[in-house]
Every structure is written in structure tokens, then in C-alpha cells.
Scaffold this active site. Structure first.
Site, PDB file in Angstrom:
ATOM      1  N   LEU A  14      -9.869  26.219 -34.731  1.00 10.07           N
ATOM      2  CA  LEU A  14     -10.827  25.898 -33.664  1.00 10.07           C
ATOM      3  C   LEU A  14     -12.245  26.129 -34.171  1.00 10.07           C
ATOM      4  CD1 LEU A  14      -9.081  27.516 -30.571  1.00 10.07           C
ATOM      5  CD2 LEU A  14      -8.652  25.324 -31.697  1.00 10.07           C
ATOM      6  N   ARG A  21     -25.546  31.456 -30.380  1.00 17.48           N
ATOM      7  CA  ARG A  21     -26.215  32.737 -30.696  1.00 17.48           C
ATOM      8  C   ARG A  21     -26.644  32.849 -32.159  1.00 17.48           C
ATOM      9  NH1 ARG A  21     -21.558  36.141 -27.944  1.00 17.48           N
ATOM     10  NH2 ARG A  21     -20.515  34.167 -28.405  1.00 17.48           N
ATOM     11  N   THR A  86     -11.196  27.186 -25.254  1.00 20.51           N
ATOM     12  CA  THR A  86     -10.274  27.232 -26.396  1.00 20.51           C
ATOM     13  C   THR A  86      -8.941  26.543 -26.089  1.00 20.51           C
ATOM     14  OG1 THR A  86      -9.701  29.471 -25.664  1.00 20.51           O
ATOM     15  CG2 THR A  86     -11.241  29.291 -27.499  1.00 20.51           C
ATOM     16  N   ASP A 109     -14.366  31.127 -37.029  1.00 14.19           N
ATOM     17  CA  ASP A 109     -15.444  32.094 -37.267  1.00 14.19           C
ATOM     18  C   ASP A 109     -14.934  33.496 -37.596  1.00 14.19           C
ATOM     19  OD1 ASP A 109     -14.469  32.732 -34.774  1.00 14.19           O
ATOM     20  OD2 ASP A 109     -16.420  32.808 -33.767  1.00 14.19           O
ATOM     21  N   GLY A 146     -11.046  39.553 -25.557  1.00 16.18           N
ATOM     22  CA  GLY A 146     -10.052  39.509 -24.485  1.00 16.18           C
ATOM     23  C   GLY A 146      -9.160  40.748 -24.586  1.00 16.18           C
ATOM     24  N   ASN A 384     -33.418  31.613 -87.380  1.00 14.92           N
ATOM     25  CA  ASN A 384     -34.267  32.637 -86.781  1.00 14.92           C
ATOM     26  C   ASN A 384     -35.506  31.949 -86.228  1.00 14.92           C
ATOM     27  OD1 ASN A 384     -35.994  34.775 -86.198  1.00 14.92           O
ATOM     28  ND2 ASN A 384     -34.932  36.083 -87.666  1.00 14.92           N
ATOM     29  N   TYR A 394     -42.267  17.808 -73.408  1.00 10.63           N
ATOM     30  CA  TYR A 394     -42.696  16.997 -72.263  1.00 10.63           C
ATOM     31  C   TYR A 394     -44.116  16.512 -72.483  1.00 10.63           C
ATOM     32  CZ  TYR A 394     -43.425  16.093 -67.235  1.00 10.63           C
ATOM     33  OH  TYR A 394     -43.680  15.522 -66.014  1.00 10.63           O
ATOM     34  N   SER A 412     -43.579  32.641 -86.612  1.00 16.99           N
ATOM     35  CA  SER A 412     -44.088  32.939 -85.266  1.00 16.99           C
ATOM     36  C   SER A 412     -45.157  31.945 -84.831  1.00 16.99           C
ATOM     37  CB  SER A 412     -44.709  34.342 -85.250  1.00 16.99           C
ATOM     38  OG  SER A 412     -43.722  35.278 -85.584  1.00 16.99           O
ATOM     39  N   ARG A 448     -54.034  25.181 -92.503  1.00 19.90           N
ATOM     40  CA  ARG A 448     -54.681  26.336 -91.863  1.00 19.90           C
ATOM     41  C   ARG A 448     -56.149  26.368 -92.261  1.00 19.90           C
ATOM     42  NH1 ARG A 448     -50.116  30.912 -93.235  1.00 19.90           N
ATOM     43  NH2 ARG A 448     -48.520  29.957 -91.916  1.00 19.90           N
TER      44      ARG A 448
HETATM   45  C1  UD1 Z   1     -12.029  34.253 -27.935  1.00 24.13           C
HETATM   46  C2  UD1 Z   1     -10.864  34.546 -26.991  1.00 24.13           C
HETATM   47  C3  UD1 Z   1     -10.695  36.062 -26.817  1.00 24.13           C
HETATM   48  C4  UD1 Z   1     -10.529  36.728 -28.175  1.00 24.13           C
HETATM   49  C5  UD1 Z   1     -11.673  36.321 -29.113  1.00 24.13           C
HETATM   50  C6  UD1 Z   1     -11.397  36.801 -30.511  1.00 24.13           C
HETATM   51  C7  UD1 Z   1     -10.665  32.772 -25.346  1.00 24.13           C
HETATM   52  C8  UD1 Z   1     -11.022  32.301 -23.994  1.00 24.13           C
HETATM   53  N1  UD1 Z   1     -11.140  33.947 -25.695  1.00 24.13           N
HETATM   54  O1  UD1 Z   1     -13.229  34.691 -27.345  1.00 24.13           O
HETATM   55  O2  UD1 Z   1      -9.550  36.326 -26.038  1.00 24.13           O
HETATM   56  O3  UD1 Z   1     -10.529  38.138 -28.008  1.00 24.13           O
HETATM   57  O4  UD1 Z   1     -11.797  34.887 -29.192  1.00 24.13           O
HETATM   58  O5  UD1 Z   1     -12.485  36.513 -31.367  1.00 24.13           O
HETATM   59  O6  UD1 Z   1      -9.943  32.105 -26.058  1.00 24.13           O
HETATM   60  N2  UD1 Z   1     -13.986  26.798 -29.537  1.00 24.13           N
HETATM   61  C9  UD1 Z   1     -13.724  25.444 -29.544  1.00 24.13           C
HETATM   62  N3  UD1 Z   1     -13.877  24.746 -28.390  1.00 24.13           N
HETATM   63  C10 UD1 Z   1     -14.269  25.328 -27.231  1.00 24.13           C
HETATM   64  C11 UD1 Z   1     -14.500  26.722 -27.232  1.00 24.13           C
HETATM   65  C12 UD1 Z   1     -14.358  27.423 -28.403  1.00 24.13           C
HETATM   66  O7  UD1 Z   1     -13.372  24.891 -30.589  1.00 24.13           O
HETATM   67  O8  UD1 Z   1     -14.359  24.607 -26.233  1.00 24.13           O
HETATM   68  C13 UD1 Z   1     -13.814  27.547 -30.799  1.00 24.13           C
HETATM   69  C14 UD1 Z   1     -15.087  28.212 -31.267  1.00 24.13           C
HETATM   70  O9  UD1 Z   1     -15.775  27.351 -32.159  1.00 24.13           O
HETATM   71  C15 UD1 Z   1     -14.578  29.448 -31.970  1.00 24.13           C
HETATM   72  C16 UD1 Z   1     -13.282  29.772 -31.250  1.00 24.13           C
HETATM   73  O10 UD1 Z   1     -12.906  28.598 -30.556  1.00 24.13           O
HETATM   74  O11 UD1 Z   1     -14.296  29.226 -33.334  1.00 24.13           O
HETATM   75  C17 UD1 Z   1     -13.398  30.938 -30.275  1.00 24.13           C
HETATM   76  O12 UD1 Z   1     -14.411  30.630 -29.332  1.00 24.13           O
HETATM   77  P1  UD1 Z   1     -15.491  31.699 -28.888  1.00 24.13           P
HETATM   78  O13 UD1 Z   1     -16.414  31.059 -27.929  1.00 24.13           O
HETATM   79  O14 UD1 Z   1     -16.063  32.380 -30.081  1.00 24.13           O
HETATM   80  O15 UD1 Z   1     -14.543  32.691 -28.057  1.00 24.13           O
HETATM   81  P2  UD1 Z   1     -14.723  34.253 -27.845  1.00 24.13           P
HETATM   82  O16 UD1 Z   1     -15.640  34.480 -26.707  1.00 24.13           O
HETATM   83  O17 UD1 Z   1     -15.038  34.883 -29.133  1.00 24.13           O
HETATM   84 MG    MG Z   2     -15.878  34.227 -31.088  1.00 25.26          MG
END
Ligand code: UD1
Ligand code: MG
Length: 465
Positions: A14, A21, A86, A109, A146, A384, A394, A412, A448
Site C-alpha cells: 500500500l 506530513r 487502507t 512506509d 491501531g 612519476n 580543455y 615539477s 628556460r
Molecule cells: C495504519 C493502520 C493502523 C496501524 C498502522 C501501522 C489503518 C486504518 N490503520 O495506520 O492500524 O497501526 O498503519 O503503521 O489501516 N494508504 C493507501 N491508500 C489509502 C490510505 C493509505 O494506499 O487510502 C497507504 C499509505 O500510503 C500507507 C499505508 O497505506 O503506506 C498506511 O496508511 P497510513 O495513512 O500511514 O495509516 P496509519 O495511520 O499509519
Molecule cells: Mg503510517
């Protein structure tokens, strides 16, 4: 070749989130940790499982992520146009997945994740004949993750996000890593059933846990041994922290493999570097990119090596900078030397202080010890090159080549105005400006001015008060 092999496993990565941020023009997963983009770290890890396929969900700046990764054969790109959560992200993979036993879901990430941990998750999921298995951890600070909610018998009952948690739920220290292994047969039915009635209005992947339990399916939790592995990067403070954790691990790994690292807290060794045994890395060194160092070398203190290649027993002394250059065995470089791209030193070469070498070959046993610029040149064996020798390569518009034979002695303060060739065994007198080819052997020197002597001459004296 990796020892793992899961031909019946599909991986979903994902990586569609914006990474707001990070406050960056670059999508989050392209930020680098120790020289390697986060997406490359995670892809490298999941590829080591040798799964059937890998689906990467992208959305924000997906073209940039694709252009960076290229097109590995077993990788499918999946677009999530709107980042609705997610659970919604995983659902987008439905079209590209078929005929597998399980789906392993990871986030883009979390670059510290290790393949052994994923292997353990899949193995335990299968041993327990589970439908859904969550990888959990006990980090020092559970804030933002979570929380793992368990029932009276200690069995996992749900995962509650920080923003949705009650005070007592926030006090739970066991958290979800966001990594799941789910049986393919049940995954998409569960995903179709999740809703978005929560604090963020998102389709949460963790909601498959209570849905699976309601359907009488088997849900398990597997605890990570090292909670650091799930550290996620949401901003640049996390990025620096994750880099520190990874750096410590990488340096310890090299130490265990026979490399001495002095003052490890001051040294940077990126993920793509390799180092031979009995090599000593002294304080303040930066080993960057694909730098490769042989056995029994000594580097530093405070040397910078970028995509450099060093054979065995090379000494690189303090404050030298080597980029895109190759150094043969038993050679000495520095202190204060600079080797630029396409510099190639053969064996037993000495390059001394304030010498710059660019796109040039220096043959076996040759020395350029002081204050020189060598560019677009070839130097034969056992030459040497005297202090202050400059190859004038150049003319303001074009570059020209200097060729020097074997056993040449350049006095030298000589300028070699390219294009020019110097024959083998030639000697060039100090202070010469060489503008045409020099024959083999003999002495060549430019004209020289006669030396004068002024007897009885006195230096000016300061007036005495
Ligand atoms: C998420 C989990 C949380 C867990 C934590 C661990 C959910 C709702 N929460 O929270 O339980 O403890 O990761 O790090 O799953 N992403 C998508 N599409 C979206 C949303 C997110 O691809 O619509 C991807 C983001 O790019 C990222 C990953 O999913 O790589 C997690 O998303 P992020 O927003 O970082 O979730 P957390 O708040 O960290
Ligand atoms: Mg995250």
C-alpha cells in the site's frame, strides 16, 4: 537467491497515501533511507519471499513512483484514484489477484521490515489454519497506531484506531503493524463488507477483523520480536529516526562480518555498500551509494566514497573524496585527494595530497603525489608525475586527451597541453610547457630564461622608528 519461496502467495504493497506530513514535492515512498527509496526497501524485502506476484497500490504522484521503480516482471501497478482508506486500497487489487492461497498486505512506509518476520507471519498463519492473521508489536510508544483489543479469553476481537479509541483502549500497548496475511478465498468478501463510519470517514482495513470473527472465521495475531521493524515514516522526524535505527543495524552487521568500524556513531554506511574483511573504517567516513571496498583496506578518518570501487589493501587517507572511481589493490590515496568519475587507478598506485584525477587511467606503480590535475589522460606503468603537473585538457570549448607511456618522469610544475603524447622512458624537465608530442627516452624541456645572479643585493628593510 533468497532461501524463501512462496509461489502461492500474493503481496500487496500500500503506497497510495500522499504523505502530507512529509511536506514534500516528492511522494513519501520515494524519500530515501540510507540512500535507498522507501519503496525500494520494501520491494526488496517482499521480493525476497519470492511470491507469485506483487501488487503496488499507488495514487498520489503514481507516475513518479512508477518511473522510479521501473517494471519488474512479477509486479503489477494498481491505481487508487481517491485515497479512501487502507481497506479501499487493498480492494483495488481484486482484478490483479487470482489463484493464490494467501494475500500478504504490507505498507510502503515501513523500511525496517525484515523478510524473516514476514516469513514467520505467513508460516504461523498457515500452521494455525487461520483466515486472517495480524502482525502485532509492543512498541515503546503506541501513540498513533491501531490498538489490539482482546476479549476475556485473550483472543483478538478488534483493532481500534487512535482517533476512534476510548481512553481505556488508548492505554493498550499492543498495536497493529498494519501488516496482514489473509486467505485469498475470504479477503475480498470481507473488504466488500467494510464501511466507513469512523472518525476519519475511511474504509479501514483493520475492520476485516471483527467481520471475519462475525462470519465464524479464524483470526490470529502474531507478535513481532523487534517492534522497531514496524516503525513507519510519516514525517521527516520519523525519517531521521528510522535512518538511525537502520544505520545501527547495518554497521553491526558489517562488524559481525569482520569489518572494524571506529566511532560508529560518526560513520554513514548506506544500504547498497559492501565491505571486505579486516577493513577498518575510521571516524567520520561516508560510504555512499554502491561503494564496494575489498579486504584489509583502511579508510579515513573523514573520507567520502560515493559509488567507489576499491580492491584489497587500499589506504584512503583523511579528507579524501572518491566518486565513481576505481582503485586497484595496494594503492594509496590522499590525504586530501579527489578522484572523480571514471578515474581508474591500477595496482600499487600512489595519489597524494591535493591531487585531482578525472576520467583517467593511472598504470601499475605510478605516482602522482602532490598538487596535480590529471584529466582525460592515460598514464602508463611506473611513472612519476612531479608536483604541480597539470594536464591542460580543455580549451574552453572541447576536451583533449593526454597519453603518457611507461617509466616516464615528469618534472615539477609541468603543463601538458592536450592533445599530446609522451613516449615511454621520457624525462620532462621541471617547469616545462609541453605543447607537442614527446619522443621515447631522452630529456625534453621547454626553453628556460637564463638564470641571473646579482651580487651584493640587499632585501628592503623596514624603517626603524
Ligand atoms: C495504519 C493502520 C493502523 C496501524 C498502522 C501501522 C489503518 C486504518 N490503520 O495506520 O492500524 O497501526 O498503519 O503503521 O489501516 N494508504 C493507501 N491508500 C489509502 C490510505 C493509505 O494506499 O487510502 C497507504 C499509505 O500510503 C500507507 C499505508 O497505506 O503506506 C498506511 O496508511 P497510513 O495513512 O500511514 O495509516 P496509519 O495511520 O499509519
Ligand atoms: Mg503510517
Amino acid at each position: 537467491m533468497s532461501k524463501f519461496h512462496y509461489p502461492d502467495l500474493q503481496v500487496c504493497v500500500l503506497a497510495a497515501g500522499r504523505g502530507k506530513r512529509m511536506r514534500s514535492n516528492l511522494p513519501k515512498v520515494l524519500h530515501k533511507v540510507l540512500g535507498r527509496a522507501m519503496i525500494d526497501h520494501i520491494l526488496h524485502t517482499v521480493e525476497s519471499l519470492r511470491p507469485k506476484g506483487i501488487a503496488v497500490v499507488t495514487g498520489h504522484a503514481s507516475e513518479m513512483v512508477r518511473a522510479h521503480v521501473g517494471q519488474p516482471v512479477n509486479l503489477e501497478w494498481v491505481i487508487q484514484d481517491k485515497q479512501l482508506g487502507t481497506g479501499h486500497a487493498v480492494k483495488q487489487c481484486e482484478q490483479v489477484i487470482c489463484d493464490v492461497r494467501d494475500v500478504l498486505i504490507v505498507c510502503g512506509d515501513t523500511p525496517l521490515l525484515q523478510v524473516e518476520t514476514l516469513d514467520k507471519l505467513v508460516r504461523e498463519h498457515r500452521q494455525a489454519a487461520a483466515d486472517v492473521t495480524v502482525l502485532t508489536a509492543n512498541p515503546a510508544n503506541p501513540f498513533g497506531y491501531g490498538r489490539i483489543v482482546r476479549d476475556g479469553d485473550g483472543r483478538l476481537s478488534s483493532i481500534v484506531e487512535e482517533k476512534d479509541a476510548s481512553e481505556s483502549e488508548r492505554a493498550i500497548t499492543e498495536v497493529s503493524s498494519g501488516i496482514y496475511c489473509v486467505r485469498y478465498e475470504v479477503l475480498f468478501d470481507l473488504l466488500h463488507a467494510i464501511g466507513n463510519r469512523n472518525a476519519q470517514g475511511e474504509y479501514y482495513l483493520p475492520d476485516i477483523v471483527p467481520l471475519a470473527l462475525d462470519a465464524g472465521q479464524r483470526v490470529e495475531a502474531v507478535m513481532m520480536a523487534d517492534a522497531d521493524e514496524m516503525l513507519g515514516v510519516n514525517d521527516r522526524v520519523h525519517l531521521a529516526h528510522v535512518e538511525d535505527v537502520m544505520q545501527k543495524k547495518i554497521i553491526e552487521e558489517w562488524q559481525r562480518r569482520g569489518v572494524t568500524v571506529e566511532k560508529p556513531d560518526t560513520v554513514r554506511i548506506e544500504a547498497g555498500v559492501s565491505i571486505g574483511i579486516d577493513t577498518v573504517i575510521q571516524a567520520g567516513c561516508y560510504l555512499i551509494g554502491s561503494t564496494t571496498i575489498g579486504d584489509e583496506c583502511r579508510i579515513g578518518p573523514n573520507a567520502v566514497l560515493v559509488d567507489a570501487w576499491l580492491d584489497d589493501r587500499v589506504n584512503v587517507y583523511a579528507f579524501s573524496h572518491i566518486q565513481g572511481a576505481a582503485v586497484g589493490s595496494d594503492s594509496l590515496v590522499g590525504p586530501y585527494a579527489r578522484l572523480r568519475p571514471e578515474a581508474r587507478l591500477d595496482e600499487h598506485v600512489h595519489i597524494g595530497n591535493f591531487v585531482e584525477i578525472k576520467k583517467s587511467v593511472v598504470g601499475d606503480g605510478s605516482k602522482v603525489n602532490h598538487l596535480s590535475y590529471i584529466g582525460d589522460s592515460t598514464i602508463g606503468t611506473n611513472c612519476n608525475i612531479g608536483a604541480g603537473t597539470i594536464t591542460c585538457n580543455y580549451d574552453g570549448a572541447n576536451k583533449f586527451v593526454t597519453e603518457i607511456g611507461d617509466n616516464v618522469f615528469v618534472g615539477s610544475d609541468t603543463q601538458l597541453v592536450a592533445p599530446v603524447r609522451v613516449g615511454s622512458d621520457a624525462t620532462i624537465g621541471a617547469g616545462s610547457t609541453i605543447t607537442s608530442d614527446v619522443p621515447d627516452g631522452g630529456l625534453t624541456l621547454s626553453e628556460r630564461n637564463a638564470q641571473k645572479y646579482v651580487p651584493g643585493w640587499k632585501r628592503p628593510q623596514k624603517d626603524k622608528p
